[in-house]
Enzyme design. Structure first.
Site, short mmCIF file in Angstrom:
data_model
loop_
_atom_site.label_atom_id
_atom_site.label_comp_id
_atom_site.label_asym_id
_atom_site.label_seq_id
_atom_site.Cartn_x
_atom_site.Cartn_y
_atom_site.Cartn_z
N LYS A 73 -24.58 48.21 -3.52
CA LYS A 73 -24.65 47.95 -2.08
C LYS A 73 -23.83 48.98 -1.29
O LYS A 73 -24.29 49.51 -0.27
CB LYS A 73 -24.17 46.52 -1.80
CG LYS A 73 -24.09 46.13 -0.34
CD LYS A 73 -24.09 44.63 -0.16
CE LYS A 73 -23.23 43.89 -1.16
NZ LYS A 73 -21.80 44.23 -1.08
N THR A 75 -23.02 51.94 -2.29
CA THR A 75 -23.68 53.22 -2.45
C THR A 75 -24.80 53.39 -1.43
O THR A 75 -24.95 54.45 -0.81
CB THR A 75 -24.24 53.36 -3.88
OG1 THR A 75 -23.17 53.23 -4.82
CG2 THR A 75 -24.93 54.70 -4.08
N ARG A 96 -14.96 47.94 3.06
CA ARG A 96 -13.77 47.25 2.59
C ARG A 96 -12.93 48.16 1.70
O ARG A 96 -13.44 49.09 1.08
CB ARG A 96 -14.15 45.99 1.80
CG ARG A 96 -14.80 44.91 2.62
CD ARG A 96 -15.27 43.76 1.74
NE ARG A 96 -16.28 44.18 0.79
CZ ARG A 96 -16.63 43.50 -0.29
NH1 ARG A 96 -16.01 42.37 -0.58
NH2 ARG A 96 -17.58 43.94 -1.08
N LYS A 107 -15.96 45.26 -12.34
CA LYS A 107 -16.95 45.56 -11.30
C LYS A 107 -16.91 47.02 -10.86
O LYS A 107 -17.92 47.60 -10.50
CB LYS A 107 -16.73 44.63 -10.10
CG LYS A 107 -17.77 44.82 -9.00
CD LYS A 107 -17.53 43.83 -7.88
CE LYS A 107 -18.52 44.05 -6.75
NZ LYS A 107 -18.31 45.31 -6.03
N ALA A 275 -15.88 38.23 -1.35
CA ALA A 275 -16.81 37.32 -0.68
C ALA A 275 -17.04 36.03 -1.46
O ALA A 275 -17.50 35.05 -0.89
CB ALA A 275 -18.15 38.01 -0.44
N PHE A 303 -20.96 40.96 -1.97
CA PHE A 303 -21.89 40.25 -2.84
C PHE A 303 -23.22 40.01 -2.15
O PHE A 303 -23.69 40.82 -1.36
CB PHE A 303 -21.26 38.97 -3.38
CG PHE A 303 -20.15 39.22 -4.36
CD1 PHE A 303 -20.37 39.95 -5.52
CD2 PHE A 303 -18.87 38.74 -4.13
CE1 PHE A 303 -19.35 40.20 -6.43
CE2 PHE A 303 -17.83 38.98 -5.03
CZ PHE A 303 -18.07 39.71 -6.19
N PHE A 383 -32.94 53.33 -9.78
CA PHE A 383 -32.23 53.86 -10.94
C PHE A 383 -33.18 54.79 -11.69
O PHE A 383 -34.41 54.72 -11.54
CB PHE A 383 -31.74 52.73 -11.84
CG PHE A 383 -30.61 51.93 -11.25
CD1 PHE A 383 -29.31 52.10 -11.71
CD2 PHE A 383 -30.82 51.03 -10.21
CE1 PHE A 383 -28.25 51.38 -11.16
CE2 PHE A 383 -29.78 50.30 -9.66
CZ PHE A 383 -28.49 50.49 -10.14
N TRP A 411 -27.94 57.69 -4.80
CA TRP A 411 -27.00 57.98 -5.89
C TRP A 411 -27.26 59.40 -6.42
O TRP A 411 -26.33 60.18 -6.62
CB TRP A 411 -27.13 56.96 -7.03
CG TRP A 411 -26.03 57.08 -8.05
CD1 TRP A 411 -24.88 56.34 -8.12
CD2 TRP A 411 -25.96 58.01 -9.15
NE1 TRP A 411 -24.09 56.74 -9.18
CE2 TRP A 411 -24.73 57.76 -9.83
CE3 TRP A 411 -26.79 59.01 -9.63
CZ2 TRP A 411 -24.34 58.49 -10.96
CZ3 TRP A 411 -26.39 59.74 -10.76
CH2 TRP A 411 -25.19 59.48 -11.41
#
Length: 557
Positions: A73, A75, A96, A107, A275, A303, A383, A411
């Site tokens: 998210k 990214t 954040r 994570k 979150a 999240f 991806f 990405w």
């Protein structure tokens, strides 16, 4: 190539002095407080000057329920900002701050990935400008002052069994969830049970992120309830007489941090509540500053949309005084398959049936956001091994819902990989819409919870443990029932059961406790087995991180 390798190679050649980024935003040299050449805080004087500017458009980036690996998210948010920047728009990103919990756990960080990253990546993911340390010190200072009050005669008649304020640490440490303190005799304090939360779960983090300025921060700190007396009367920070001292420790932490992406798009990184155990949004100060500095402000919520986005819209937006003009909902094929019942180890295999089954999760998130009256664009974060036919399937399914879905390759390609998304978002920003809040302040607390459970989660009932029932009585008796709710819930499911994937219905949410966060201005509704002090996994990320004699870091994602 790992994210950190990409960041290091590009930082060495491309990163610009932070004074250049600030100047491009219209900030003068004396309005930024530098922490080295590539990061700075924006001064209080600049923040006050910016308040006179009109707001730009606001884009909220959120996601479907993720796999344990996360869906990129941040990214996508970085890539979207870079794409808009490439199009000549004055885009400012607000994110954040990372916590060491996920950095050292499983994570990862919070600076994006690949060629859609914020730099200096390692600095941001580690100690940055010291905000997390300031928060940790402030929380623990307040805890020490509470225990000293007990030791020095307890003039406020605090019941040691009903102290609400916990110490914190900015790392996952399950061994500290429950501790005994004050042992060692009369000179070592009053013995009592205590515990630690992770820093990002503390009320002080929420207070920092919802405060509008230093004066508001002080007022919010003053009304934090830290304990109850023997006759169940709330005890606040103001009653302890230490509001000024705690606020002083955060005098720099309240200033937003300015950095840049690999493509020199300005980024404000400030505040970092999770979150799933807090409200999951960066600070009001940072988002408002992004709105004032840019034509388009892009921000994210933690999240899935059932957590971060709902809390952004019901908790943060009223304080911000601005609702999103468009929402980007991030999805991945692997998350759709995961929600369609595919095991994590098999998510790379082609399985259009699982994609179709998992689409029910995405569909509910779309519907939920549309309930608020917001235009939605779906970003399919691609991806390398994704099947084009499955990607097209998601686009077709979204089209059936009247929503534009756009594959993004930020990405691998940076802002160029988000061009189509930027175009779709700009189209959404020009759409007429009318925001509709989910509930009103005057509704009873139980009705607010029931509304979120039914309208956002798709559940049917709410079951309250005896502790939660007692908490409701305390909340009503003290007049706190006008506050919004902040549900602490697993991120992996609409329900409070992390194994109940997809789009379940007719389930019951189990509320174990309701904790008033009067300073922050919300009620934390504890559900399931969500912990305010997580633990580290069997193989934490820390095992893969190293640094050589020259200070070169490896293994940091």
């Amino acid at each position: 190539m790992e994210d950190i390798e990409i960041a290091q190679r590009n930082e060495a050649n491309e990163i610009q002095p932070i004074t250049k980024i600030a100047a491009d935003l219209g900030l003068t040299a004396d309005e930024v407080e530098q922490y080295g050449p590539y990061k700075a805080k924006i001064s209080t004087a600049a923040l006050q000057r910016m308040r006179k500017r009109p707001n730009g458009k606001l884009v909220l980036v959120t996601a479907i329920n993720p796999t344990p690996a996360g869906e990129g998210k941040s990214t996508v948010a970085v890539g979207l900002a870079d794409a808009m920047h490439r199009m000549g728009q004055k885009a400012v990103l607000a994110l954040r701050e990372p916590s060491l919990g996920p950095v050292m756990g499983m994570k990862g960080g919070a600076t994006g990935g690949g060629y859609a990253q914020v730099v200096p990546m390692a600095d941001i993911n580690l100690h940055f400008t010291g905000d997390m340390h300031a928060l940790t010190s402030a929380v623990n200072t307040l805890a020490a002052l509470i225990d000293n009050h007990l030791q020095q005669g307890n003039a406020l008649h605090i019941d040691p069994r009903r102290i609400q304020w916990k110490r914190v640490l900015d790392i996952n440490d399950r061994a500290l969830r429950h501790v005994n303190i004050g042992l060692g005799g009369p000179t070592s304090g009053v013995p009592r049970e205590d515990g630690f939360d992770i820093t990002v779960a503390s009320e002080l983090m929420a207070v920092l992120c919802l405060a509008e300025d230093l004066a508001d921060l002080k007022q919010r700190i003053a009304r934090i309830v830290v304990a109850y007396t023997y006759d169940r009367t709330p005890v606040t920070v103001d009653m302890l007489g230490v509001t000024g001292a705690i606020t002083m420790l955060l005098k720099d932490a309240i200033k937003p941090n300015l950095v840049q992406t690999l493509e020199h798009t300005p980024v404000l990184i400030h505040g970092g509540p999770f979150a799933n155990i807090a409200h999951g949004c960066n600070s009001v100060v940072a988002t408002r500053t992004a709105l004032e500095l840019g034509d388009v402000a892009i921000t994210e919520a933690g999240f899935g949309a059932d957590l971060g986005a709902e809390k952004f819209l019901d908790i943060k937006a009223p304080v911000l005084g601005k609702t999103p003009d468009a929402v980007v909902l991030v999805a991945t094929l692997r998350a759709l398959k995961y929600n369609g019942g595919v095991a994590r180890r098999d998510l790379q295999a082609t399985d259009p049936a699982a994609v179709r089954a998992g689409f029910a999760n995405l569909q509910r998130h779309i519907h939920n956001l549309q309930q608020y009256g917001l235009p939605v664009v779906v970003a399919i974060n691609a991806f390398a091994n994704d099947d084009p036919a499955e990607m097209q399937l998601v686009q077709d399914l979204c089209a059936d819902q009247g929503v534009k879905a756009v594959p993004v390759t930020v990405w691998a390609d940076g802002g160029a990989g988000g061009a189509a998304l930027a175009t779709a978002v700009n189209d959404a920003l020009s759409t007429q819409h009318q925001f509709q809040p989910l509930y009103t302040d005057t509704m009873p607390v139980e009705d607010k919870i029931q509304t979120v459970v039914q309208k956002i989660y798709g559940g049917r009932d709410v079951a309250y443990a005896r502790k939660a029932q007692r908490a409701l009585k305390t909340i009503k008796a003290n007049g706190w029932d006008h506050l919004p709710i902040c549900v602490a819930k697993t991120q992996y499911s609409f329900s409070d059961d992390p194994k109940l994937l997809g789009a379940p219905t007719n389930f019951t949410i189990h509320v174990s406790d309701i904790i008033p966060k009067v300073g922050a201005g919300f009620l934390v509704v504890m559900t399931g087995t969500v912990l305010t002090m997580p633990g580290l996994p069997k193989h934490p990320a820390a095992n893969d991180i190293d640094i050589d004699a020259n200070g070169h870091i490896t293994g940091l994602f």
